[in-house]
Scaffold this active site. Structure first.
Site, PDB file in Angstrom:
ATOM      1  N   TYR A   1       0.878  -1.041  -0.012  1.00 53.72           N
ATOM      2  CA  TYR A   1      -0.050   0.174  -0.068  1.00 53.72           C
ATOM      3  C   TYR A   1       0.716   1.200   0.122  1.00 53.72           C
ATOM      4  CZ  TYR A   1      -3.901  -2.821   0.209  1.00 53.72           C
ATOM      5  OH  TYR A   1      -5.143  -3.999  -0.060  1.00 53.72           O
TER       6      TYR A   1
ATOM      7  N   SER B   1     -14.233  -5.466 -14.109  1.00 55.08           N
ATOM      8  CA  SER B   1     -14.363  -6.848 -14.678  1.00 55.08           C
ATOM      9  C   SER B   1     -15.510  -7.741 -14.167  1.00 55.08           C
ATOM     10  CB  SER B   1     -13.207  -7.508 -14.452  1.00 55.08           C
ATOM     11  OG  SER B   1     -12.877  -7.839 -13.206  1.00 55.08           O
TER      12      SER B   1
ATOM     13  N   ARG C   1       1.501   2.102  -3.649  1.00 54.12           N
ATOM     14  CA  ARG C   1       0.430   2.544  -4.431  1.00 54.12           C
ATOM     15  C   ARG C   1       0.082   3.982  -3.996  1.00 54.12           C
ATOM     16  NH1 ARG C   1      -4.020  -2.253  -3.531  1.00 54.12           N
ATOM     17  NH2 ARG C   1      -5.282  -0.824  -4.969  1.00 54.12           N
TER      18      ARG C   1
ATOM     19  N   HIS D   1     -14.651   0.281  -1.095  1.00 53.00           N
ATOM     20  CA  HIS D   1     -13.526  -0.590  -0.717  1.00 53.00           C
ATOM     21  C   HIS D   1     -12.597   0.167   0.153  1.00 53.00           C
ATOM     22  CE1 HIS D   1     -14.491  -3.737  -3.995  1.00 53.00           C
ATOM     23  NE2 HIS D   1     -15.507  -3.894  -2.747  1.00 53.00           N
TER      24      HIS D   1
ATOM     25  N   ASN E   1     -12.630   1.635  -6.343  1.00 49.96           N
ATOM     26  CA  ASN E   1     -11.580   2.215  -6.517  1.00 49.96           C
ATOM     27  C   ASN E   1     -10.918   2.797  -5.119  1.00 49.96           C
ATOM     28  OD1 ASN E   1     -11.448   1.301  -8.961  1.00 49.96           O
ATOM     29  ND2 ASN E   1     -11.842   3.209  -9.848  1.00 49.96           N
ATOM     30  N   ILE E   2      -9.646   2.633  -4.754  1.00 48.98           N
ATOM     31  CA  ILE E   2      -9.349   3.328  -3.416  1.00 48.98           C
ATOM     32  C   ILE E   2      -8.339   4.648  -3.815  1.00 48.98           C
ATOM     33  CG2 ILE E   2      -9.420   1.182  -1.867  1.00 48.98           C
ATOM     34  CD1 ILE E   2      -6.445   0.983  -2.364  1.00 48.98           C
ATOM     35  N   ASP E   3      -8.333   4.984  -4.946  1.00 53.27           N
ATOM     36  CA  ASP E   3      -7.755   6.147  -5.428  1.00 53.27           C
ATOM     37  C   ASP E   3      -8.796   7.405  -4.983  1.00 53.27           C
ATOM     38  OD1 ASP E   3      -8.342   5.145  -8.717  1.00 53.27           O
ATOM     39  OD2 ASP E   3      -8.992   6.969  -7.744  1.00 53.27           O
TER      40      ASP E   3
ATOM     41  N   GLY F   1     -15.658   0.327 -16.071  1.00 52.87           N
ATOM     42  CA  GLY F   1     -14.449  -0.101 -15.956  1.00 52.87           C
ATOM     43  C   GLY F   1     -13.950  -1.255 -14.900  1.00 52.87           C
TER      44      GLY F   1
HETATM   45  C1  BV8 Z   1     -17.542  -9.568   1.495  1.00 52.02           C
HETATM   46  C2  BV8 Z   1      -9.648  -3.054  -1.840  1.00 52.02           C
HETATM   47  C3  BV8 Z   1     -19.021 -10.119   2.879  1.00 52.02           C
HETATM   48  C4  BV8 Z   1      -8.036  -3.450  -1.821  1.00 52.02           C
HETATM   49  C5  BV8 Z   1     -10.491  -4.735  -2.990  1.00 52.02           C
HETATM   50  C6  BV8 Z   1     -20.289 -13.721  -3.334  1.00 52.02           C
HETATM   51  C7  BV8 Z   1     -21.129 -12.751  -2.406  1.00 52.02           C
HETATM   52  C8  BV8 Z   1     -20.215 -12.035  -1.401  1.00 52.02           C
HETATM   53  C9  BV8 Z   1     -18.896 -12.086  -1.446  1.00 52.02           C
HETATM   54  C10 BV8 Z   1     -18.169 -13.043  -2.407  1.00 52.02           C
HETATM   55  C11 BV8 Z   1     -18.867 -13.694  -3.103  1.00 52.02           C
HETATM   56  N1  BV8 Z   1     -17.992 -14.723  -3.782  1.00 52.02           N
HETATM   57  C12 BV8 Z   1     -16.828 -14.476  -3.225  1.00 52.02           C
HETATM   58  C13 BV8 Z   1     -16.820 -13.460  -2.283  1.00 52.02           C
HETATM   59  C14 BV8 Z   1     -15.865 -13.111  -1.536  1.00 52.02           C
HETATM   60  C15 BV8 Z   1     -15.180 -11.871  -2.177  1.00 52.02           C
HETATM   61  C16 BV8 Z   1     -14.850 -12.009  -3.642  1.00 52.02           C
HETATM   62  O1  BV8 Z   1     -15.618 -11.344  -4.393  1.00 52.02           O
HETATM   63  N2  BV8 Z   1     -13.919 -12.573  -4.134  1.00 52.02           N
HETATM   64  C17 BV8 Z   1     -13.619 -12.753  -5.291  1.00 52.02           C
HETATM   65  C18 BV8 Z   1     -12.179 -12.753  -5.782  1.00 52.02           C
HETATM   66  C19 BV8 Z   1     -14.417 -13.867  -5.976  1.00 52.02           C
HETATM   67  N3  BV8 Z   1     -15.545 -10.633  -1.611  1.00 52.02           N
HETATM   68  C20 BV8 Z   1     -15.260 -10.114  -0.771  1.00 52.02           C
HETATM   69  O2  BV8 Z   1     -14.386 -10.502  -0.044  1.00 52.02           O
HETATM   70  C21 BV8 Z   1     -15.939  -8.614  -0.292  1.00 52.02           C
HETATM   71  N4  BV8 Z   1     -16.465  -8.827   1.001  1.00 52.02           N
HETATM   72  O3  BV8 Z   1     -17.983 -10.338   0.407  1.00 52.02           O
HETATM   73  O4  BV8 Z   1     -18.046  -9.564   2.539  1.00 52.02           O
HETATM   74  C22 BV8 Z   1     -20.222  -9.515   2.389  1.00 52.02           C
HETATM   75  C23 BV8 Z   1     -21.066 -10.118   1.284  1.00 52.02           C
HETATM   76  C24 BV8 Z   1     -22.170  -9.621   0.824  1.00 52.02           C
HETATM   77  C25 BV8 Z   1     -22.936  -8.294   1.341  1.00 52.02           C
HETATM   78  C26 BV8 Z   1     -21.882  -7.666   2.387  1.00 52.02           C
HETATM   79  C27 BV8 Z   1     -20.780  -8.121   2.834  1.00 52.02           C
HETATM   80  C28 BV8 Z   1     -14.839  -7.508  -0.283  1.00 52.02           C
HETATM   81  C29 BV8 Z   1     -14.050  -7.658  -1.608  1.00 52.02           C
HETATM   82  C30 BV8 Z   1     -13.223  -6.212  -1.571  1.00 52.02           C
HETATM   83  C31 BV8 Z   1     -11.668  -6.444  -1.930  1.00 52.02           C
HETATM   84  N5  BV8 Z   1     -11.047  -5.479  -1.844  1.00 52.02           N
HETATM   85  N6  BV8 Z   1     -10.066  -3.458  -2.997  1.00 52.02           N
HETATM   86  C32 BV8 Z   1      -6.990  -2.986  -2.827  1.00 52.02           C
HETATM   87  O5  BV8 Z   1      -7.675  -2.140  -3.754  1.00 52.02           O
HETATM   88  O6  BV8 Z   1      -6.134  -3.209  -2.661  1.00 52.02           O
HETATM   89  S1  BV8 Z   1     -11.265  -5.605  -4.563  1.00 52.02           S
HETATM   90  C33 BV8 Z   1     -10.059  -4.823  -5.799  1.00 52.02           C
HETATM   91  O7  BV8 Z   1     -10.319  -5.877  -6.940  1.00 52.02           O
HETATM   92  C34 BV8 Z   1     -10.598  -3.587  -6.302  1.00 52.02           C
HETATM   93  O8  BV8 Z   1     -11.271  -2.676  -5.205  1.00 52.02           O
HETATM   94  C35 BV8 Z   1     -11.746  -3.911  -7.233  1.00 52.02           C
HETATM   95  O9  BV8 Z   1     -12.970  -4.299  -6.749  1.00 52.02           O
HETATM   96  C36 BV8 Z   1     -11.035  -5.365  -7.574  1.00 52.02           C
HETATM   97  C37 BV8 Z   1     -10.655  -5.334  -8.994  1.00 52.02           C
HETATM   98  O10 BV8 Z   1     -11.832  -5.212  -9.709  1.00 52.02           O
HETATM   99  P1  BV8 Z   1     -12.010  -4.241 -10.887  1.00 52.02           P
HETATM  100  O11 BV8 Z   1     -12.068  -2.948 -10.293  1.00 52.02           O
HETATM  101  O12 BV8 Z   1     -13.133  -4.542 -11.793  1.00 52.02           O
HETATM  102  O13 BV8 Z   1     -10.584  -4.171 -11.633  1.00 52.02           O
HETATM  103  P2  BV8 Z   1     -10.022  -5.322 -12.805  1.00 52.02           P
HETATM  104  O14 BV8 Z   1      -8.759  -5.162 -12.939  1.00 52.02           O
HETATM  105  O15 BV8 Z   1     -10.455  -6.673 -12.359  1.00 52.02           O
HETATM  106  O16 BV8 Z   1     -11.022  -4.894 -14.143  1.00 52.02           O
HETATM  107  C38 BV8 Z   1     -10.738  -3.783 -14.618  1.00 52.02           C
HETATM  108  C39 BV8 Z   1     -11.538  -3.663 -15.851  1.00 52.02           C
HETATM  109  O17 BV8 Z   1     -11.443  -2.518 -16.445  1.00 52.02           O
HETATM  110  C40 BV8 Z   1     -11.380  -4.620 -16.820  1.00 52.02           C
HETATM  111  O18 BV8 Z   1     -12.636  -5.289 -17.278  1.00 52.02           O
HETATM  112  C41 BV8 Z   1     -10.946  -3.719 -18.115  1.00 52.02           C
HETATM  113  O19 BV8 Z   1     -11.532  -4.539 -19.306  1.00 52.02           O
HETATM  114  C42 BV8 Z   1     -11.434  -2.620 -17.893  1.00 52.02           C
HETATM  115  N7  BV8 Z   1     -10.469  -1.652 -18.588  1.00 52.02           N
HETATM  116  C43 BV8 Z   1      -9.140  -1.562 -18.348  1.00 52.02           C
HETATM  117  N8  BV8 Z   1      -8.568  -0.337 -18.833  1.00 52.02           N
HETATM  118  C44 BV8 Z   1      -9.834   0.387 -19.308  1.00 52.02           C
HETATM  119  C45 BV8 Z   1     -11.097  -0.442 -18.894  1.00 52.02           C
HETATM  120  N9  BV8 Z   1     -12.427   0.019 -19.196  1.00 52.02           N
HETATM  121  C46 BV8 Z   1     -12.222   1.168 -19.870  1.00 52.02           C
HETATM  122  N10 BV8 Z   1     -11.447   2.008 -20.274  1.00 52.02           N
HETATM  123  C47 BV8 Z   1     -10.099   1.509 -20.071  1.00 52.02           C
HETATM  124  N11 BV8 Z   1      -9.006   2.233 -20.638  1.00 52.02           N
END
Ligand code: BV8
Length: 244
Positions: A57, A185, A60, A116, A99-101, A183
């Site tokens: 962190y 996935s 970042r 987040h 996003n955290i930015d 933006g």
């Molecule tokens: C929780 C902070 C209980 C840290 C992050 C089902 C239901 C509930 C939970 C779960 C579930 N299944 C699994 C879970 C658990 C888990 C989860 O989802 N795991 C995943 C891996 C399967 N979820 C959790 O643990 C969450 N908490 O569930 O608590 C609960 C349940 C229900 C209700 C309340 C509570 C907590 C998750 C938070 C984790 N922390 N961030 C940090 O940032 O360091 S997550 C982190 O990764 C980001 O914050 C962000 O959310 C995630 C990344 O995702 P994206 O933002 O989508 O980024 P990515 O790179 O994946 O995609 C980028 C996209 O942009 C791409 O599609 C690309 O094509 C596009 N792109 C790129 N360039 C451009 C563009 N688009 C346009 N223009 C461009 N130029």
């Protein structure tokens, strides 16, 4: 003509900040110096490797404050949409970011939820107090509340932790008639399920992203956020009730 949109919810992910120079998670294959994000971005990861997680962190936080890291036209367009909605009686707008930015607030967004957490804030794990923090955080740093080392952590929601302001987000999703996903996935829940909640509330759902995702939105617009988001916002503003 009455505006078809009186309550708009926007969800953003790392892709909206990509053109500002901040790497997305998937582009880095979710890897960081041979660690999976899911390993360092967890309470367990922090408990077993606080030094590594602080380094993750701190790097970042330092990058975010570089002069070349600035909001891009997609961030500015969402701030403009929020302003146009605020000028019309009984029109509502909420921006939920994963996003955290701080690029949305620097672009002028105010009705904003960081579900987040925020990179430029830290939290005392004992007292729950939150502090602005722009420098590095180390394991031995003391919090101002308990005045002992080791209680401070990034004010960030890790995997397995409850996202912030969920009741506010859920209420907005229940009332919205337009839901934009920009933006992201759609890999991380509960954010990835928001469009389904919006859809069941009768909202028109639109995905604006660089790459197709597995999600079934009413409308999909693909391209670079800095191009497709301003164009889409112009389209929505043209459909709003004229300002009286
Ligand atoms: C929780 C902070 C209980 C840290 C992050 C089902 C239901 C509930 C939970 C779960 C579930 N299944 C699994 C879970 C658990 C888990 C989860 O989802 N795991 C995943 C891996 C399967 N979820 C959790 O643990 C969450 N908490 O569930 O608590 C609960 C349940 C229900 C209700 C309340 C509570 C907590 C998750 C938070 C984790 N922390 N961030 C940090 O940032 O360091 S997550 C982190 O990764 C980001 O914050 C962000 O959310 C995630 C990344 O995702 P994206 O933002 O989508 O980024 P990515 O790179 O994946 O995609 C980028 C996209 O942009 C791409 O599609 C690309 O094509 C596009 N792109 C790129 N360039 C451009 C563009 N688009 C346009 N223009 C461009 N130029």
């Amino acid at each position: 003509m009455t505006s078809p949109y009186r309550s708009i919810v926007v969800l953003t992910g790392a892709g909206i900040s990509a053109e500002s120079g901040i790497q997305t998670f998937r582009a880095s294959d979710g890897l960081w110096e041979n660690h999976r994000v899911e390993d360092v971005a967890t309470p367990e990861g922090f408990a077993s490797n606080p030094v590594i997680v602080h380094q993750f962190y701190n790097g970042r936080r330092h990058q975010l404050q570089q002069p070349h890291i600035r909001p891009n036209p997609a961030h500015s367009a969402l701030a403009r949409l929020e302003y146009e909605m605020s000028q019309r009686p009984d029109h509502k707008f909420l921006l939920v970011t994963q996003n955290i930015d701080n690029l949305h607030e620097r672009a002028g967004s105010r009705e904003l939820v960081h579900m987040h957490g925020e990179l430029l804030k830290i939290r005392c794990a004992e007292s729950g107090l939150i502090f602005e923090h722009r420098d590095n955080l180390q394991v031995g740093d003391e919090c101002r509340c308990c005045r002992v080392p080791g209680n401070l952590r990034p004010h960030v929601v890790w995997f397995g932790e409850m996202p912030l302001e969920m009741p506010r987000i859920t209420r907005a999703l229940d009332e919205c008639d337009l839901f934009l996903s920009i933006g992201t996935s759609g890999n991380v829940y509960p954010a990835a399920g928001f469009y389904e909640s919006a859809k069941s509330s009768g909202a028109h759902t639109v995905e604006l992203n660089l790459d197709p995702t597995h999600s079934h939105f009413d409308e999909h617009i693909y391209g670079q956020a800095s191009e497709i988001v301003p164009a889409f916002v112009d389209r929505v503003i043209r459909q709003l009730d004229p300002l009286t």
